[in-house]
Design an enzyme around this catalytic site. Structure first.
Site, PDB file in Angstrom:
ATOM      1  N   ARG A   1      53.232  -7.607 -56.188  1.00 52.09           N
ATOM      2  CA  ARG A   1      53.421  -6.158 -56.170  1.00 52.09           C
ATOM      3  C   ARG A   1      53.501  -5.634 -54.732  1.00 52.09           C
ATOM      4  O   ARG A   1      54.479  -5.003 -54.342  1.00 52.09           O
ATOM      5  CB  ARG A   1      52.252  -5.475 -56.911  1.00 52.09           C
ATOM      6  CG  ARG A   1      52.452  -3.987 -57.169  1.00 52.09           C
ATOM      7  CD  ARG A   1      51.995  -3.058 -56.061  1.00 52.09           C
ATOM      8  NE  ARG A   1      50.578  -3.227 -55.729  1.00 52.09           N
ATOM      9  CZ  ARG A   1      49.988  -2.615 -54.728  1.00 52.09           C
ATOM     10  NH1 ARG A   1      50.681  -1.798 -53.930  1.00 52.09           N
ATOM     11  NH2 ARG A   1      48.715  -2.823 -54.461  1.00 52.09           N
TER      12      ARG A   1
ATOM     13  N   HIS B   1      39.603  -5.337 -50.524  1.00 54.40           N
ATOM     14  CA  HIS B   1      41.054  -5.480 -50.405  1.00 54.40           C
ATOM     15  C   HIS B   1      41.345  -5.378 -48.910  1.00 54.40           C
ATOM     16  O   HIS B   1      41.305  -4.278 -48.351  1.00 54.40           O
ATOM     17  CB  HIS B   1      41.719  -4.358 -51.213  1.00 54.40           C
ATOM     18  CG  HIS B   1      43.210  -4.356 -51.187  1.00 54.40           C
ATOM     19  ND1 HIS B   1      43.963  -4.538 -52.314  1.00 54.40           N
ATOM     20  CD2 HIS B   1      44.101  -4.187 -50.179  1.00 54.40           C
ATOM     21  CE1 HIS B   1      45.258  -4.473 -52.020  1.00 54.40           C
ATOM     22  NE2 HIS B   1      45.369  -4.260 -50.717  1.00 54.40           N
TER      23      HIS B   1
ATOM     24  N   HIS C   1      43.499  -5.994 -45.483  1.00 55.93           N
ATOM     25  CA  HIS C   1      44.774  -6.273 -44.817  1.00 55.93           C
ATOM     26  C   HIS C   1      44.515  -6.966 -43.487  1.00 55.93           C
ATOM     27  O   HIS C   1      43.499  -6.739 -42.828  1.00 55.93           O
ATOM     28  CB  HIS C   1      45.551  -4.973 -44.618  1.00 55.93           C
ATOM     29  CG  HIS C   1      46.128  -4.445 -45.896  1.00 55.93           C
ATOM     30  ND1 HIS C   1      46.833  -3.281 -45.986  1.00 55.93           N
ATOM     31  CD2 HIS C   1      46.101  -4.956 -47.161  1.00 55.93           C
ATOM     32  CE1 HIS C   1      47.224  -3.087 -47.239  1.00 55.93           C
ATOM     33  NE2 HIS C   1      46.779  -4.074 -47.967  1.00 55.93           N
TER      34      HIS C   1
ATOM     35  N   CYS D   1      50.884  -2.382 -45.993  1.00 56.56           N
ATOM     36  CA  CYS D   1      51.119  -1.027 -46.459  1.00 56.56           C
ATOM     37  C   CYS D   1      52.287  -0.395 -45.721  1.00 56.56           C
ATOM     38  O   CYS D   1      52.203  -0.105 -44.540  1.00 56.56           O
ATOM     39  CB  CYS D   1      49.871  -0.172 -46.257  1.00 56.56           C
ATOM     40  SG  CYS D   1      50.144   1.512 -46.809  1.00 56.56           S
TER      41      CYS D   1
ATOM     42  N   ASN E   1      48.389  -8.811 -46.610  1.00 57.36           N
ATOM     43  CA  ASN E   1      47.054  -9.085 -47.110  1.00 57.36           C
ATOM     44  C   ASN E   1      46.511 -10.368 -46.515  1.00 57.36           C
ATOM     45  O   ASN E   1      47.260 -11.217 -46.029  1.00 57.36           O
ATOM     46  CB  ASN E   1      47.114  -9.273 -48.628  1.00 57.36           C
ATOM     47  CG  ASN E   1      47.064  -7.960 -49.344  1.00 57.36           C
ATOM     48  OD1 ASN E   1      45.996  -7.379 -49.472  1.00 57.36           O
ATOM     49  ND2 ASN E   1      48.207  -7.462 -49.782  1.00 57.36           N
TER      50      ASN E   1
END
Lengths: 318, 318
Positions: free
Chosen positions: B17, B222, B224, B255, B266
């Site tokens: 995604r 989460h 990055h 992002c 990520n």
């Protein structure tokens, strides 16, 4: 956890030597001498105090370092900054002693992986010991006192797998003895994760074992980012109070002899500086100037470098 | 240090995604629907249990996710594996509810950075709260019980700099209230380092603060890798017993709205799995199969991915 963090961390920049050695594989003329000097000159303005720029190794084995003397001759003199090189045998040391412009370090070196030593230097463990005795004599003859022991493949080997901690200790012990016989005294040991198998728990095990055996030895780490764990290993080491790291700007470096073409390079200097900054640890390095150097290095090699920070913004409004 | 390590870590794969959303910027047709399905299908064989494959967002804002319905329709059914998507408003949720093939998660989402919310969603804090109330109503109308709160920019913002921990707690509290009013109960909170400003000490500070306020909340991260510290942050979190991470294979993701074109993605799933394996932590994931998926993902996007492990050998003789 933060209690053991050091207040100051010493960084040894190895990117120019290791990176250009790696990058030039198969095309020795790809990186011009003047560009190597350009990067070294820029790095000398960042606050880094020790910058490894050349290898005095066989031009046949590593043709891309054949201009080592020419690089040294063109290095600037910068107060408080030393440029260094490496030499893996007495012939290399003799070349290094013959040039001006670089600081000669009286260091010894063994691999903890015999298969790696055979592949990298075509030496058995016995051959390696004999060579270190030869090096020790050469340092003594040059009036130099050995103070540092380097152990390659201290955290694992692509050829042999896990490396027993006992082997690492045995190699350190051997170098301490050789240094002592030559009138030196090992006060520093650098442990290299040459093939990128270290993890935070293993870093702790090896560092603890070395400290148990020799509580007064200062430990440095040289961590390759082959499998993406290098910065976690740096942080684990910081938590143990380790305060000396070899790093490569932009993530330059790696080991062309590790039998792994895709190997990533060193832990990126600017990311270690950033980590230290965020943790309140001094490095004496100007991060903005260093990131500019990493961008220059990417320009010199002509492709993106593995580091992340060099393409990210450092701007934070508060 | 290893005492607090979890014995099992749950990984939520968000690479398809987030990565394809990021990769397709400016060229919505660059990654064909069937290749998205190919990767999702391969990932379903790795042991990963939750694989986020699509966003139900405006095709005008994110044209490269306009095929979300087509992707969902082509997903395989694999026992024990759920494919998921994200939706940032009630219209997106309605689209997600209309397709089969994916599991709908009743989650709420706030940003801890108002400047980021404005840039990313064109919403003020007040607008965001209103939207979460709308979402909560929509979940209730669909017969679903909210259990998860997501906080973006929980570790810093490119626009505002440091984010006070109090703001993170306030946002979590607001989502707990909204969930409760809709008959749900937040049991999980995911803290996102959307712009890559986290460091190990900050991870500890934020996790400790959330735990102090809500001792029974399960925390996920989460992270990055914008500035190269993501794997060190994962390790710091593991040391705190955190046992749930969003990750992206090959380091896919990042992002596109963070105002940082060079942003890395990520933390790489395979590197987190490797770290866990080396630390003796189970993930249920077949590392070799996962690395093959990361190589497939690199083939699909047509350029090298930021991860290191996917191009290194995993072979270790012992």
């Amino acid at each position: 956890m933060p209690a053991a963090l050091p207040s100051f961390v010493q960084l040894i920049e190895v990117g120019p030597r290791e990176g250009f050695q790696f990058e030039g594989m198969g095309d020795p003329d790809r990186i011009a001498t003047h560009r190597k000097v350009e990067l070294a000159t820029a790095l000398a303005q960042t606050g880094l105090r020790t910058i490894q720029v050349v290898s005095f190794v066989s031009p046949k084995a590593v043709p891309q370092m054949a201009d080592a003397e020419a690089v040294c001759a063109a290095l600037p003199h910068v107060e408080g900054v030393e440029f260094t090189g490496i030499y893996l045998n007495d012939a290399g040391l003799a070349r290094a002693l013959a040039v001006s412009g670089i600081a000669i370090k009286a260091e010894l070196l063994l691999s903890a992986s015999e298969a790696f030593a055979l592949r990298n230097q075509r030496r058995t463990f016995a051959d390696e010991l004999a060579m270190q005795r030869t090096m020790a004599d050469a340092y003594r003859d040059a009036g130099m006192t050995i103070d540092t022991a380097n152990i390659m493949a201290a955290f694992g080997s692509n050829m042999e797998g896990d490396i027993p901690v006992a082997t690492v200790l045995e190699k350190i012990g051997a170098l301490i003895d050789i240094a002592g016989e030559a009138g030196g005294a090992v006060t520093h040991v650098n442990l290299a994760d040459t093939m990128g198998w270290a993890n935070p728990a293993l870093v702790q095990r090896v560092v603890d074992a070395v400290r148990s055996a020799w509580p007064n030895l200062r430990i440095g780490l040289h961590l390759h980012d082959t499998r993406g764990l290098a910065i976690a290993n740096v942080h684990a080491a910081l938590q143990l109070g380790v305060d000396r790291f070899d790093t490569g700007l932009g993530g330059l470096g790696g080991c062309p002899f590790a039998g792994n073409r895709g190997a990533a390079g060193n832990v990126a200097t600017e990311e270690v500086v950033f980590l230290c900054r965020e943790l309140g640890i001094e490095t004496g390095v100007d991060l903005d100037a260093l990131v500019a150097c990493a961008q220059l290095a990417a320009d010199i090699v002509g492709h993106p470098l593995p580091g992340k920070l060099l393409t990210a913004s450092l701007h934070r409004p508060n």
